[in-house]
Design a protein around this motif. Structure first.
Motif, PDB file in Angstrom:
ATOM      1  N   LEU A  77     -20.897  23.559  51.184  1.00  0.00           N
ATOM      2  CA  LEU A  77     -20.199  22.400  52.276  1.00  0.00           C
ATOM      3  C   LEU A  77     -20.120  21.156  51.463  1.00  0.00           C
ATOM      4  CD1 LEU A  77     -21.419  23.324  55.794  1.00  0.00           C
ATOM      5  CD2 LEU A  77     -19.191  23.144  55.351  1.00  0.00           C
ATOM      6  N   ALA A 125     -16.326  18.776  51.061  1.00  0.00           N
ATOM      7  CA  ALA A 125     -16.195  17.462  51.018  1.00  0.00           C
ATOM      8  C   ALA A 125     -16.564  16.974  50.002  1.00  0.00           C
ATOM      9  CB  ALA A 125     -18.277  18.108  52.056  1.00  0.00           C
ATOM     10  N   GLY A 129     -12.963  15.730  49.705  1.00  0.00           N
ATOM     11  CA  GLY A 129     -12.111  14.428  49.668  1.00  0.00           C
ATOM     12  C   GLY A 129     -11.537  13.414  48.476  1.00  0.00           C
ATOM     13  N   ALA A 149     -12.920  23.972  46.228  1.00  0.00           N
ATOM     14  CA  ALA A 149     -12.968  23.547  48.305  1.00  0.00           C
ATOM     15  C   ALA A 149     -12.783  25.210  49.443  1.00  0.00           C
ATOM     16  CB  ALA A 149     -12.049  23.334  48.705  1.00  0.00           C
TER      17      ALA A 149
END
Length: 192
Positions: free
Chosen positions: A102, A106, A110, A140
């Motif tokens: 995770l 992120a 991001g 991702a």
């Protein structure tokens, strides 16, 4: 042949498709982490250079770069290295891989969003630049898939451990109650 394979794998407690999946998931996690690194580095460089360029003078530009370097040398590089090692180590842990996945997802999302926003805000973006973000998108996707799969597996394993604990507690309570009833009946049968 197939029946013996199923029987063998069911005796070991693993399904045939689960055999050898842990090293593969670790390899997928590591590839996801390393695919996200270029996008993270680009976003960090854009943020530092954007801050430096906003100084509006050569001395201000060099001052911001020097200030950033002075922050990085004593603690910044150490913190970045510690975070990277923590992500690497968490990828080898079956319990923590979902959380690490995770975090990698992120970071990839991001950093890509940051770089894309800065590129589009300055109006100099082109379709040729989007090719650079393919590794981050793949990273991702892999990390989110791993987080879902590993998270589900850890919830299932935690549920199985909780059910086993509940069964042991229930067995201990039943055994102790049966023992007290037996002792109680012995006291009632014995003359005093």
């Amino acid at each position: 042949m197939r029946a013996t394979r199923r029987a063998t794998s069911s005796r070991s407690g693993k399904r045939p498709d689960d055999v050898g999946s842990m090293p593969m998931r670790t390899l997928l996690y590591l590839s996801s982490l390393f695919l996200a690194l270029p996008s993270i580095a680009l976003a960090a460089a854009f943020l530092v250079l954007g801050t430096a360029i906003s100084a509006h003078s050569l001395l201000g530009f060099l001052g911001v770069l020097l200030e950033t370097a002075l922050w990085l040398l004593p603690w910044g590089l150490l913190a970045i290295f510690a975070a990277f090692v923590a992500l690497l180590v968490a990828g080898f842990s079956v319990r923590l891989r979902w959380l690490a996945s995770l975090l990698v997802a992120a970071l990839a999302i991001g950093s890509s969003a940051t770089a894309l926003a800065l590129i589009t805000l300055h109006g100099n973006g082109s379709l040729g630049q989007l090719v650079f973000f393919i590794p981050a998108a793949v990273s991702a996707a892999i990390a989110l898939w791993l987080a879902v799969r590993e998270g589900r597996a850890s919830v299932t394993a935690a549920g199985a451990r909780a059910r086993a604990d509940d069964a042991r507690i229930a067995a201990a309570v039943i055994t102790s109650e049966m023992g007290s009833h037996v002792r109680g009946n012995d006291d009632a049968v014995r003359p005093r």
